[in-house]
Design a protein around this motif. Structure first.
Motif, PDB file in Angstrom:
ATOM      1  N   UNK A   1       0.844  -1.190   0.000  1.00  0.00           N
ATOM      2  CA  UNK A   1       0.000   0.000   0.000  1.00  0.00           C
ATOM      3  C   UNK A   1       0.883   1.244   0.000  1.00  0.00           C
ATOM      4  N   UNK A   2       0.625   2.135  -0.947  1.00  0.00           N
ATOM      5  CA  UNK A   2       1.374   3.379  -1.066  1.00  0.00           C
ATOM      6  C   UNK A   2       0.391   4.544  -1.133  1.00  0.00           C
ATOM      7  N   UNK A   3       0.865   5.744  -0.781  1.00  0.00           N
ATOM      8  CA  UNK A   3       0.003   6.917  -0.803  1.00  0.00           C
ATOM      9  C   UNK A   3       0.654   8.015  -1.643  1.00  0.00           C
TER      10      UNK A   3
ATOM     11  N   UNK B   1      -2.961   3.540  -3.149  1.00  0.00           N
ATOM     12  CA  UNK B   1      -2.948   2.518  -4.190  1.00  0.00           C
ATOM     13  C   UNK B   1      -2.446   1.213  -3.588  1.00  0.00           C
ATOM     14  N   UNK B   2      -3.063   0.114  -3.993  1.00  0.00           N
ATOM     15  CA  UNK B   2      -2.614  -1.221  -3.612  1.00  0.00           C
ATOM     16  C   UNK B   2      -1.895  -1.810  -4.816  1.00  0.00           C
ATOM     17  N   UNK B   3      -0.663  -2.237  -4.615  1.00  0.00           N
ATOM     18  CA  UNK B   3       0.117  -2.886  -5.667  1.00  0.00           C
ATOM     19  C   UNK B   3       0.251  -4.363  -5.329  1.00  0.00           C
ATOM     20  N   UNK B   4       0.087  -5.195  -6.332  1.00  0.00           N
ATOM     21  CA  UNK B   4       0.217  -6.643  -6.160  1.00  0.00           C
ATOM     22  C   UNK B   4       1.463  -7.087  -6.911  1.00  0.00           C
TER      23      UNK B   4
ATOM     24  N   UNK C   1       5.547   4.007  -9.407  1.00  0.00           N
ATOM     25  CA  UNK C   1       4.654   4.298  -8.276  1.00  0.00           C
ATOM     26  C   UNK C   1       5.463   4.413  -6.989  1.00  0.00           C
ATOM     27  N   UNK C   2       6.414   3.518  -6.777  1.00  0.00           N
ATOM     28  CA  UNK C   2       7.245   3.557  -5.569  1.00  0.00           C
ATOM     29  C   UNK C   2       7.975   4.902  -5.482  1.00  0.00           C
TER      30      UNK C   2
ATOM     31  N   UNK D   1       2.090   3.872   2.818  1.00  0.00           N
ATOM     32  CA  UNK D   1       0.859   4.258   3.524  1.00  0.00           C
ATOM     33  C   UNK D   1       0.875   3.652   4.920  1.00  0.00           C
ATOM     34  N   UNK D   2       0.412   4.426   5.878  1.00  0.00           N
ATOM     35  CA  UNK D   2       0.273   3.899   7.231  1.00  0.00           C
ATOM     36  C   UNK D   2      -0.959   2.992   7.272  1.00  0.00           C
TER      37      UNK D   2
END
Length: 83
Positions: A5-7, A14-17, A45-46, A52-53
């Protein structure tokens, strides 16, 4: 299933798989509240986001669970499986 999970600076999470690729584009499968499933440039994206917390990603985590994602393993970063 591993999920990162990143913000973004505007507050969107956003959730990355990282172990799921879109074979057509070479991107990483992703999910957001708006737009839902799509592919993303994992490394891009990174670079553009921060981790994300739990408080920030919890609503998206719960949405993923509600649409059938089970056994989500939250990671800070992960290596792409297909690279």
């Amino acid at each position: 299933m591993k999920v990162v999970f990143r913000i973004y600076p505007d507050g969107q999470v956003i959730a990355l798989f990282p172990e799921e690729s879109d074979k057509r584009t070479g991107g990483t499968m992703s999910y957001m509240h708006i737009g839902q499933h799509g592919d993303a440039d994992y490394h891009g994206v990174i670079q553009q986001t921060k981790p994300a917390t739990e408080a920030q990603y919890l609503p998206l985590f719960n949405e993923l669970k509600s649409i059938g994602y089970k056994d989500l393993q939250v990671r800070q970063k992960a290596k792409l499986k297909w690279v």
